[in-house]
Design an enzyme around this catalytic site. Structure first.
Site, PDB file in Angstrom:
ATOM      1  CE  LYS A  41     -45.638   3.898 -21.547  1.00  0.00           C
ATOM      2  NZ  LYS A  41     -44.909   2.755 -22.146  1.00  0.00           N
ATOM      3  CE  LYS A  60     -52.711  -3.894 -15.785  1.00  0.00           C
ATOM      4  NZ  LYS A  60     -52.783  -3.316 -17.234  1.00  0.00           N
ATOM      5  CE  LYS A 102     -41.881  -6.888 -11.450  1.00  0.00           C
ATOM      6  NZ  LYS A 102     -40.552  -7.403 -11.935  1.00  0.00           N
TER       7      LYS A 102
END
Length: 330
Positions: free
Chosen positions: A112, A195, A198
């Protein structure tokens, strides 16, 4: 009964079909025969920029959906993380038990922070595995239902618990990862090789529980399919049709083989229309129940407050033992 503990972030106003079939459906099953603690981890959601009104709305929406999906307050302890202040107390202790290099190796932080840039990454994103460890150890959980991608976090939790126990005396139950073996890996219906998520930013490929029936009907009828006309499962050559077969099978209970036989000789349009109907009718009562719960906010808050009170009873005992073993004056 063995205790299970799992949590979900309120980062959206709606869970999606992948969330449900990949994890939440099994949460519902695990509450039968286990002492289940399920937590809406709103403190973890603070690692990204958060609008206060939206955080509150999403937290309540998450609770309403969990109840609508089948989490029972009579069988499970359903609560909000921030309402149990012991999470923060034990989180700090776990931070003090963790080496910097150890924390730096956590793959989710590396992934991230590399995407957003280290200068924009929050310190909370770096330390949240320690808070996650506290979430688990606070309730002396035997099992933690997680996906394979969370295994590293459970290993860290076990390391920290073992380290504390060896230094300060037996305090924490060492939890085991209960790896969720999803019967249905659900992919994005616009990008069936990825996959359903969102975080990809493409809402057209995500089937949301709280979407209107009309919206989900339109999404599925617009789903990406493959070359040819045969309704056959082949994840490599026909990922679009295979994904829709998986969705139908997971919700209807029919096997892939039964569906292939039923749709033999039929076209993609007919097949997508049936899949759309199956999804819409499955989600319709869940959405209706969640909306009903959200309309009676006082009742929903009562359920959450009762769950948080039950959670605090367990958490207080763990903190008391932890502080006593650490030498903290009580």
């Amino acid at each position: 009964m063995k205790r299970v503990l799992s949590g979900i972030q309120p980062t959206s106003s709606s869970f999606h079909l992948g969330n449900y079939l990949g994890a939440l459906k099994q949460w519902v099953e695990l509450q039968n025969g286990h002492d289940a603690f399920y937590c809406i981890v709103d403190l973890h959601a603070l690692t990204i920029e958060t609008d206060p009104a939206l955080l509150r709305q999403r937290t309540l929406a998450s609770a309403a959906q969990l109840l609508a999906l089948g989490i029972s307050p009579d069988k499970s302890t359903l609560f909000v993380q921030s309402q149990v202040h012991q999470h923060n107390q034990l989180g700090w202790i776990m931070e003090c038990m963790t080496g910097f290099g150890e924390a730096s190796r956590m793959t989710q932080f590396k992934d991230k922070s590399s995407k957003a840039g280290s200068n924009s990454a929050r310190v909370g994103l770096f330390t949240y595995p320690m808070l996650q460890a506290a979430d688990i150890l606070l309730y002396q959980a035997d099992y933690v239902p997680v996906g394979e991608d969370q295994r590293q976090h459970i290993e860290l939790t076990r390391d920290l618990a073992g380290r504390f126990n060896s230094r300060y005396g037996q305090t924490f139950q060492l939890p085991e990862a209960y790896i969720l073996k999803s019967a249905a890996k659900i992919n994005d219906i616009q990008d069936p090789t990825s996959k359903m998520s969102k975080s990809s930013g493409a809402v057209a490929g995500v089937i949301e529980i709280m979407d209107t029936p009309e919206a989900n009907l339109k999404k599925i009828k617009s789903a990406i399919t493959d070359a040819g006309r045969e309704i056959k499962y082949d994840a490599v050559e026909k990922p679009g049709i295979s994904n829709l077969l998986t969705i139908h099978s997971a919700l209807s209970g029919m096997t892939i083989e039964e569906l292939e036989n039923e749709f033999a000789g039929k076209g993609y349009g007919d097949f997508k229309a049936v899949v759309a109907d199956v999804v819409v009718e499955y989600l319709r009562p869940i959405r209706a129940t969640a909306l009903e719960l959200l309309e009676d906010e006082a009742h929903l808050l009562t359920i959450l407050h009762q769950g948080s009170e039950k959670a605090r009873t367990v958490a207080e005992k763990t903190i008391e033992t932890t502080y006593k073993n650490l030498g903290v004056v009580l």
